[in-house]
Design an enzyme around this catalytic site. Structure first.
Site, PDB file in Angstrom:
ATOM      1  N   ASN A  11      45.424  36.619  39.796  1.00 37.13           N
ATOM      2  CA  ASN A  11      44.468  36.212  38.724  1.00 37.13           C
ATOM      3  C   ASN A  11      45.494  35.552  37.208  1.00 37.13           C
ATOM      4  O   ASN A  11      45.350  37.033  37.083  1.00 37.13           O
ATOM      5  CB  ASN A  11      43.491  37.051  38.942  1.00 37.13           C
ATOM      6  CG  ASN A  11      42.284  36.833  38.333  1.00 37.13           C
ATOM      7  OD1 ASN A  11      41.787  35.640  38.512  1.00 37.13           O
ATOM      8  ND2 ASN A  11      42.091  37.009  37.327  1.00 37.13           N
ATOM      9  N   GLU A  12      45.121  35.058  36.856  1.00 37.57           N
ATOM     10  CA  GLU A  12      45.199  34.695  35.409  1.00 37.57           C
ATOM     11  C   GLU A  12      46.218  35.048  35.038  1.00 37.57           C
ATOM     12  O   GLU A  12      46.725  35.790  34.133  1.00 37.57           O
ATOM     13  CB  GLU A  12      44.165  35.042  34.534  1.00 37.57           C
ATOM     14  CG  GLU A  12      43.056  34.538  34.702  1.00 37.57           C
ATOM     15  CD  GLU A  12      41.970  34.683  33.839  1.00 37.57           C
ATOM     16  OE1 GLU A  12      41.907  35.472  32.993  1.00 37.57           O
ATOM     17  OE2 GLU A  12      40.836  34.432  33.849  1.00 37.57           O
TER      18      GLU A  12
HETATM   19  C1  GCO Z   1      38.619  37.573  33.146  1.00 36.71           C
HETATM   20  C2  GCO Z   1      39.066  37.634  34.888  1.00 36.71           C
HETATM   21  C3  GCO Z   1      37.220  37.913  35.045  1.00 36.71           C
HETATM   22  C4  GCO Z   1      36.610  38.009  33.700  1.00 36.71           C
HETATM   23  C5  GCO Z   1      35.767  37.091  33.295  1.00 36.71           C
HETATM   24  C6  GCO Z   1      35.025  37.544  32.211  1.00 36.71           C
HETATM   25  O1  GCO Z   1      38.555  36.380  32.901  1.00 36.71           O
HETATM   26  O2  GCO Z   1      39.642  38.065  32.217  1.00 36.71           O
HETATM   27  O3  GCO Z   1      39.399  36.841  35.732  1.00 36.71           O
HETATM   28  O4  GCO Z   1      38.161  39.591  35.426  1.00 36.71           O
HETATM   29  O5  GCO Z   1      35.697  39.445  33.992  1.00 36.71           O
HETATM   30  O6  GCO Z   1      36.647  36.498  32.916  1.00 36.71           O
HETATM   31  O7  GCO Z   1      35.367  37.533  31.373  1.00 36.71           O
END
Ligand code: GCO
Length: 391
Positions: free
Chosen positions: A156-157
């Site tokens: 993720n990200e």
């Molecule tokens: C991120 C994540 C999430 C967050 C959302 C809101 O982007 O940090 O994937 O865990 O909670 O994006 O900030």
């Protein structure tokens, strides 16, 4: 009435650490509870979704959604280096089973920011064997995804993870300034993603990709701004989108836009509407992110894996989401292959360094009894999902 494609995946997203509670073997748990931490409060029981997942899944289905994006926790599956927790693997298999039972397509994320404490202690993404360890974790998690999961998000990200690992204070993430990504970490994340995809390819029919935080960088109308936008945009976003070329899909996580001046990213102007995270209320972000992902990846199918706002005014959540979906319909019209829309978030969640105050959920819950209450936005999105159209 503008229709979404047949089989469109309408859902909501969560991340294990943000809702499960008591994720005690993860690196974030350590930092939350460190003396002098800048994290405003610990996650504690969070929404207790570790125990209440069936209720949560049933509720999403009842609302009319047809999918659920959730993450499985490396720190639970491999609590100590080399130690497999079969009980945790079984737990996540039961979550997949519950999705099927209630008619939701499970979309599983292998790593949503948090890692086991031992992994961080032993060098984190800078360790020379980081990709080997992530590939091995993927093998340990195979029984979860082999039980009927079609879509797997590996990391993720990674673009935000590379900034987090850049040694910057995590609290910076929720402020506007984006710290410089650590490029060594970015390479390690890419290698980890690729090795993980290789492991996953043993499972027939599985589709895997990574999910990128798209930032809708926009140059201010000033000399030097466009150059700065290109520089920031490349290392913070474009590189990751380009490296999704050849993947089965790419996840887009879009919330707001970022205006870039010659000096760097600017905080939103005083006169724009802001959400509880201080971000500009900017519904076109989703469409902008989707177009960027589609173009830069060389036309890899896109899924919006996160999009939403933190607000106490649920009617603004509906307005924001409607605006985002209008932008997505235009993308579809222009020929983008869009697989689905996962709203962030199913439940009000633990927003990392900001604690529980920024409420992103379609569903609220009581801090003492954990009782769930869907907000009007949840019912609204459920209706959109059922009609597969914006009415
Ligand atoms: C991120 C994540 C999430 C967050 C959302 C809101 O982007 O940090 O994937 O865990 O909670 O994006 O900030």
């Amino acid at each position: 009435m503008p229709q979404f494609p047949e089989g469109f995946l309408w859902g909501a997203a969560t991340a294990a650490h943000q809702i499960e509670g008591n994720n005690v073997n993860s690196n974030w748990w350590v930092h939350e509870n460190e003396p002098g931490t800048t994290i405003v409060e610990p996650s504690g029981d969070a929404a207790d979704s570790y125990h209440r997942y069936r209720e949560d899944i049933a509720l999403l289905a009842e609302l009319g959604l047809n999918s659920y994006r959730f993450s499985i926790e490396w720190a639970r599956i491999e609590p100590e280096r080399g130690m497999l927790s079969r009980a945790s693997v079984d737990h996540y298999r039961r979550m997949v089973d519950a999705c099927h039972e209630f008619g939701l397509e499970p979309i599983v994320t292998l790593m949503h920011f948090t890692v086991p404490r031992w992994f961080e202690r032993e060098g984190f993404w800078r360790a020379s064997d980081a990709a080997d360890l992530f590939a091995r974790y993927t093998e340990l998690a195979l029984p979860v995804v082999e039980s009927g999961v079609r879509y797997v998000c590996t990391i993720n990200e990674p673009n935000i993870a590379a900034m987090l690992a850049g040694g910057e204070d995590a609290a910076n993430l929720v402020a506007y300034g984006l710290p410089r990504p650590d490029l060594g970490v970015a390479d390690a994340l890419l290698e980890s993603h690729r090795r993980s995809r290789e492991v996953l390819s043993q499972v027939p029919g599985i589709k895997s990709g990574w999910t990128i935080a798209t930032q809708a960088f926009e140059a201010a109308d000033e000399p030097g701004a466009e150059e700065k936008r290109r520089e920031i945009g490349y290392s913070a976003e474009d590189w990751y989108l380009e490296n999704a070329a050849g993947d089965d899909f790419i996840g887009v996580q879009a919330y707001t836009r970022n205006i870039v001046g010659p000096e760097g990213i600017r905080p939103p102007a005083d006169d724009v509407e802001k959400t509880l995270t201080g971000w500009e209320f900017f519904p076109p972000a989703a469409g902008i992110g989707v177009r960027a992902a589609w173009e830069l990846s060389g036309h890899v199918p896109v899924m919006v894996t996160e999009n939403g706002i933190a607000t106490q005014d649920d009617s603004r959540r509906i307005e924001y989401t409607r605006g985002a979906l209008e932008g997505l319909l235009e993308c579809i019209d222009d020929g983008v292959t869009l697989l689905g829309y996962q709203h962030w978030s199913a439940l009000d969640n633990y927003e990392w360094a900001s604690g529980f105050a920024p409420t992103f959920g379609l569903i609220a819950w009581d801090r003492e009894t954990f009782a769930r209450t869907p907000k009007p936005s949840a019912r609204w999105l459920g209706e959109v999902a059922k009609s597969n159209a914006l009415t």
